[in-house]
Design an enzyme around this catalytic site. Structure first.
Site, PDB file in Angstrom:
ATOM      1  N   GLU A   1      -2.223 113.582 -20.804  1.00  0.00           N
ATOM      2  CA  GLU A   1      -1.783 114.968 -20.687  1.00  0.00           C
ATOM      3  C   GLU A   1      -0.656 115.117 -19.670  1.00  0.00           C
ATOM      4  O   GLU A   1      -0.589 114.377 -18.689  1.00  0.00           O
ATOM      5  CB  GLU A   1      -2.968 115.850 -20.285  1.00  0.00           C
TER       6      GLU A   1
ATOM      7  N   CYS B   1       4.122 117.992 -14.420  1.00  0.00           N
ATOM      8  CA  CYS B   1       3.190 117.050 -13.796  1.00  0.00           C
ATOM      9  C   CYS B   1       2.875 115.995 -14.842  1.00  0.00           C
ATOM     10  O   CYS B   1       2.325 116.314 -15.900  1.00  0.00           O
ATOM     11  CB  CYS B   1       1.932 117.811 -13.365  1.00  0.00           C
TER      12      CYS B   1
ATOM     13  N   CYS C   1      -8.141 106.251 -15.064  1.00  0.00           N
ATOM     14  CA  CYS C   1      -7.804 105.821 -13.705  1.00  0.00           C
ATOM     15  C   CYS C   1      -8.915 104.924 -13.177  1.00  0.00           C
ATOM     16  O   CYS C   1     -10.079 105.114 -13.502  1.00  0.00           O
ATOM     17  CB  CYS C   1      -7.658 107.054 -12.806  1.00  0.00           C
TER      18      CYS C   1
ATOM     19  N   CYS D   1     -12.304 108.658  -7.935  1.00  0.00           N
ATOM     20  CA  CYS D   1     -12.547 109.751  -6.986  1.00  0.00           C
ATOM     21  C   CYS D   1     -13.639 110.657  -7.576  1.00  0.00           C
ATOM     22  O   CYS D   1     -13.562 111.024  -8.753  1.00  0.00           O
ATOM     23  CB  CYS D   1     -11.266 110.552  -6.751  1.00  0.00           C
TER      24      CYS D   1
ATOM     25  N   CYS E   1     -12.910 114.069  -9.464  1.00  0.00           N
ATOM     26  CA  CYS E   1     -11.836 114.090 -10.470  1.00  0.00           C
ATOM     27  C   CYS E   1     -12.358 113.720 -11.857  1.00  0.00           C
ATOM     28  O   CYS E   1     -12.978 112.667 -12.031  1.00  0.00           O
ATOM     29  CB  CYS E   1     -10.743 113.116 -10.029  1.00  0.00           C
TER      30      CYS E   1
ATOM     31  N   GLY F   1      -4.118 109.109 -13.536  1.00  0.00           N
ATOM     32  CA  GLY F   1      -3.764 107.782 -13.053  1.00  0.00           C
ATOM     33  C   GLY F   1      -3.250 107.748 -11.630  1.00  0.00           C
ATOM     34  O   GLY F   1      -2.932 108.775 -11.039  1.00  0.00           O
TER      35      GLY F   1
ATOM     36  N   HIS G   1      -7.718 114.486   1.655  1.00  0.00           N
ATOM     37  CA  HIS G   1      -8.992 115.150   1.324  1.00  0.00           C
ATOM     38  C   HIS G   1     -10.102 115.122   2.369  1.00  0.00           C
ATOM     39  O   HIS G   1     -11.020 115.946   2.307  1.00  0.00           O
ATOM     40  CB  HIS G   1      -9.558 114.670  -0.019  1.00  0.00           C
TER      41      HIS G   1
ATOM     42  N   HIS H   1     -11.090 123.225  -8.353  1.00  0.00           N
ATOM     43  CA  HIS H   1     -11.505 123.898  -9.583  1.00  0.00           C
ATOM     44  C   HIS H   1     -12.807 123.284 -10.038  1.00  0.00           C
ATOM     45  O   HIS H   1     -12.835 122.115 -10.418  1.00  0.00           O
ATOM     46  CB  HIS H   1     -10.424 123.740 -10.651  1.00  0.00           C
TER      47      HIS H   1
ATOM     48  N   CYS I   1      -5.443 120.656 -10.948  1.00  0.00           N
ATOM     49  CA  CYS I   1      -5.589 119.339 -10.334  1.00  0.00           C
ATOM     50  C   CYS I   1      -6.972 118.758 -10.574  1.00  0.00           C
ATOM     51  O   CYS I   1      -7.974 119.433 -10.373  1.00  0.00           O
ATOM     52  CB  CYS I   1      -5.389 119.443  -8.828  1.00  0.00           C
TER      53      CYS I   1
HETATM   54 FE1  SF4 Z   1      -7.381 108.696 -10.114  1.00  0.00          FE
HETATM   55 FE2  SF4 Z   1      -6.045 110.682  -8.902  1.00  0.00          FE
HETATM   56 FE3  SF4 Z   1      -8.329 111.179 -10.201  1.00  0.00          FE
HETATM   57 FE4  SF4 Z   1      -8.430 109.815  -7.909  1.00  0.00          FE
HETATM   58  S1  SF4 Z   1      -7.753 111.940  -8.170  1.00  0.00           S
HETATM   59  S2  SF4 Z   1      -9.515 109.300  -9.806  1.00  0.00           S
HETATM   60  S3  SF4 Z   1      -6.516 108.642  -8.067  1.00  0.00           S
HETATM   61  S4  SF4 Z   1      -6.421 110.445 -11.123  1.00  0.00           S
END
Ligand code: SF4
Length: 336
Positions: free
Chosen positions: A91, A104, A111, A115, A118, A156, A212, A286, A329
């Site tokens: 995306e 973006c 990835c 994290c 995410c 990624g 973070h 979010h 994000c």
């Molecule tokens: Fe990967 Fe960025 Fe998500 Fe962390 S925040 S898992 S680095 S895409």
């Protein structure tokens, strides 16, 4: 296997032309067609001889793929879905603002960084994008001409696919490419030190580090990368570079209720970044069913921001965009 001409740098095209016995200037002509005129077929390259075009069609292609879906948010943000690598999707998010228009882009399918907050990270890793796949996200959207900025903050980790990211930024900034200023490009990272060092040495684009949490054990619980590349080592590396010039250093700080939004976190963050020419971007988290975190209260975010600003760190709160279409994000999933 055929070569994707999109994403090839001038030196790479010169090598290709030398191997085919084409004159050296053909490489420059190819760059003009690919990056200035942005054609999507080799046959459209009319100043190349018919023989050259026929040969190029045998060995190469132009990897232009239209998005298969576009979701439009009520705030004007658009999320595009592109097909890549055997059945997967990635995306890109177009964010129009009053004085700029940002895309973006993604650099990997999924990835490896995992994290915990995410959605992309929870999906695992399915492969790297090529420089052509990255550039296609810009070239194949109808808003290409409007774009003023590109951020590598989609799916990624850019430092984990650095060759492709550097080649794409080279195409964007070189005079044989799009000729953009590197100030229009921001590359993000969780802090993979070897890639980061190479990026800092080889690129002039802006850098955004996903921080973070300033407390090492707490950051580790959110971001596994902290184990291999602790934040203090990342900061030590960043301090070796000059950030007072054109290149900008920023830290991304997503606000999670009860996790990283206490005044003590603000205090530790100020101590950690002391003396470093940088800014901090706070991001409202979010919430999603796939991530076990809650967003901070608006008053908490405001106090956090005020504390940083009072202590000499420029701190902005990033506006929430595209939340209704999961374009915010950490929400990019590449689901068809
Ligand atoms: Fe990967 Fe960025 Fe998500 Fe962390 S925040 S898992 S680095 S895409």
């Amino acid at each position: 296997m055929k070569i994707n001409l999109l994403g090839q740098t001038l030196p790479q095209l010169q090598e290709l032309c030398a191997g085919e016995g084409f004159p050296r200037f053909t490489a420059k002509q190819l760059c003009d067609w690919l990056y200035k005129k942005r054609v999507d077929s080799i046959d459209a390259m009319t100043n190349l001889s018919l023989t050259q075009r026929a040969r190029l069609n045998e060995i190469a292609f132009i990897g232009r793929e239209h998005p298969v879906r576009c979701q439009v948010s009520k705030d004007g943000t658009k999320k595009y879905l592109f097909p890549v690598l055997d059945g997967h999707f990635i995306e890109a998010v177009f964010i129009p603002e009053e004085d700029r228009a940002t895309l973006c882009v993604s650099c990997q399918v999924g990835c490896k960084m995992g994290c915990r907050f995410c959605v992309t990270g929870q999906q695992g890793f399915h492969g790297n994008l090529s420089a052509g796949d990255i550039l296609n996200q810009l070239f194949s959207i109808p808003e290409f001409e409007q774009l003023t900025n590109v951020v590598f903050m989609g799916m990624g980790e850019p430092m984990d696919n650095l060759d492709a990211v550097l080649a794409a930024t080279q195409v964007l900034t070189a005079d044989w490419g799009l000729g953009w200023s590197p100030k229009r490009i921001t590359v993000s990272t969780v802090g993979i030190i070897p890639g980061l060092k190479r990026f800092l040495d080889e690129s002039q684009c802006h850098l955004a580090v996903s921080l973070h949490n300033p407390v090492p054990q707490e950051r580790l619980a959110m971001m596994p990368v902290q184990k291999a590349f602790p934040l203090n080592q990342v900061l030590a590396l960043l301090r070796e570079y000059d950030w007072s010039g054109q290149r900008r250093l920023s830290f991304e700080y997503t606000m999670f209720r009860g996790e990283n939004d206490d005044p003590i976190h603000a205090q530790k963050l100020v101590e950690l970044l002391k003396g470093l020419d940088c800014r901090v971007n706070l991001i409202r988290f979010h919430e999603s069913p796939e991530a076990p975190f809650k967003t901070s209260m608006p008053t908490t975010i405001k106090s956090f921001q005020d504390y940083l600003n009072r202590h000499g760190i420029i701190c902005t709160l990033r506006a929430s965009r595209g939340q209704d279409i999961d374009a915010a994000c950490g929400l990019l999933a590449g689901k068809e």
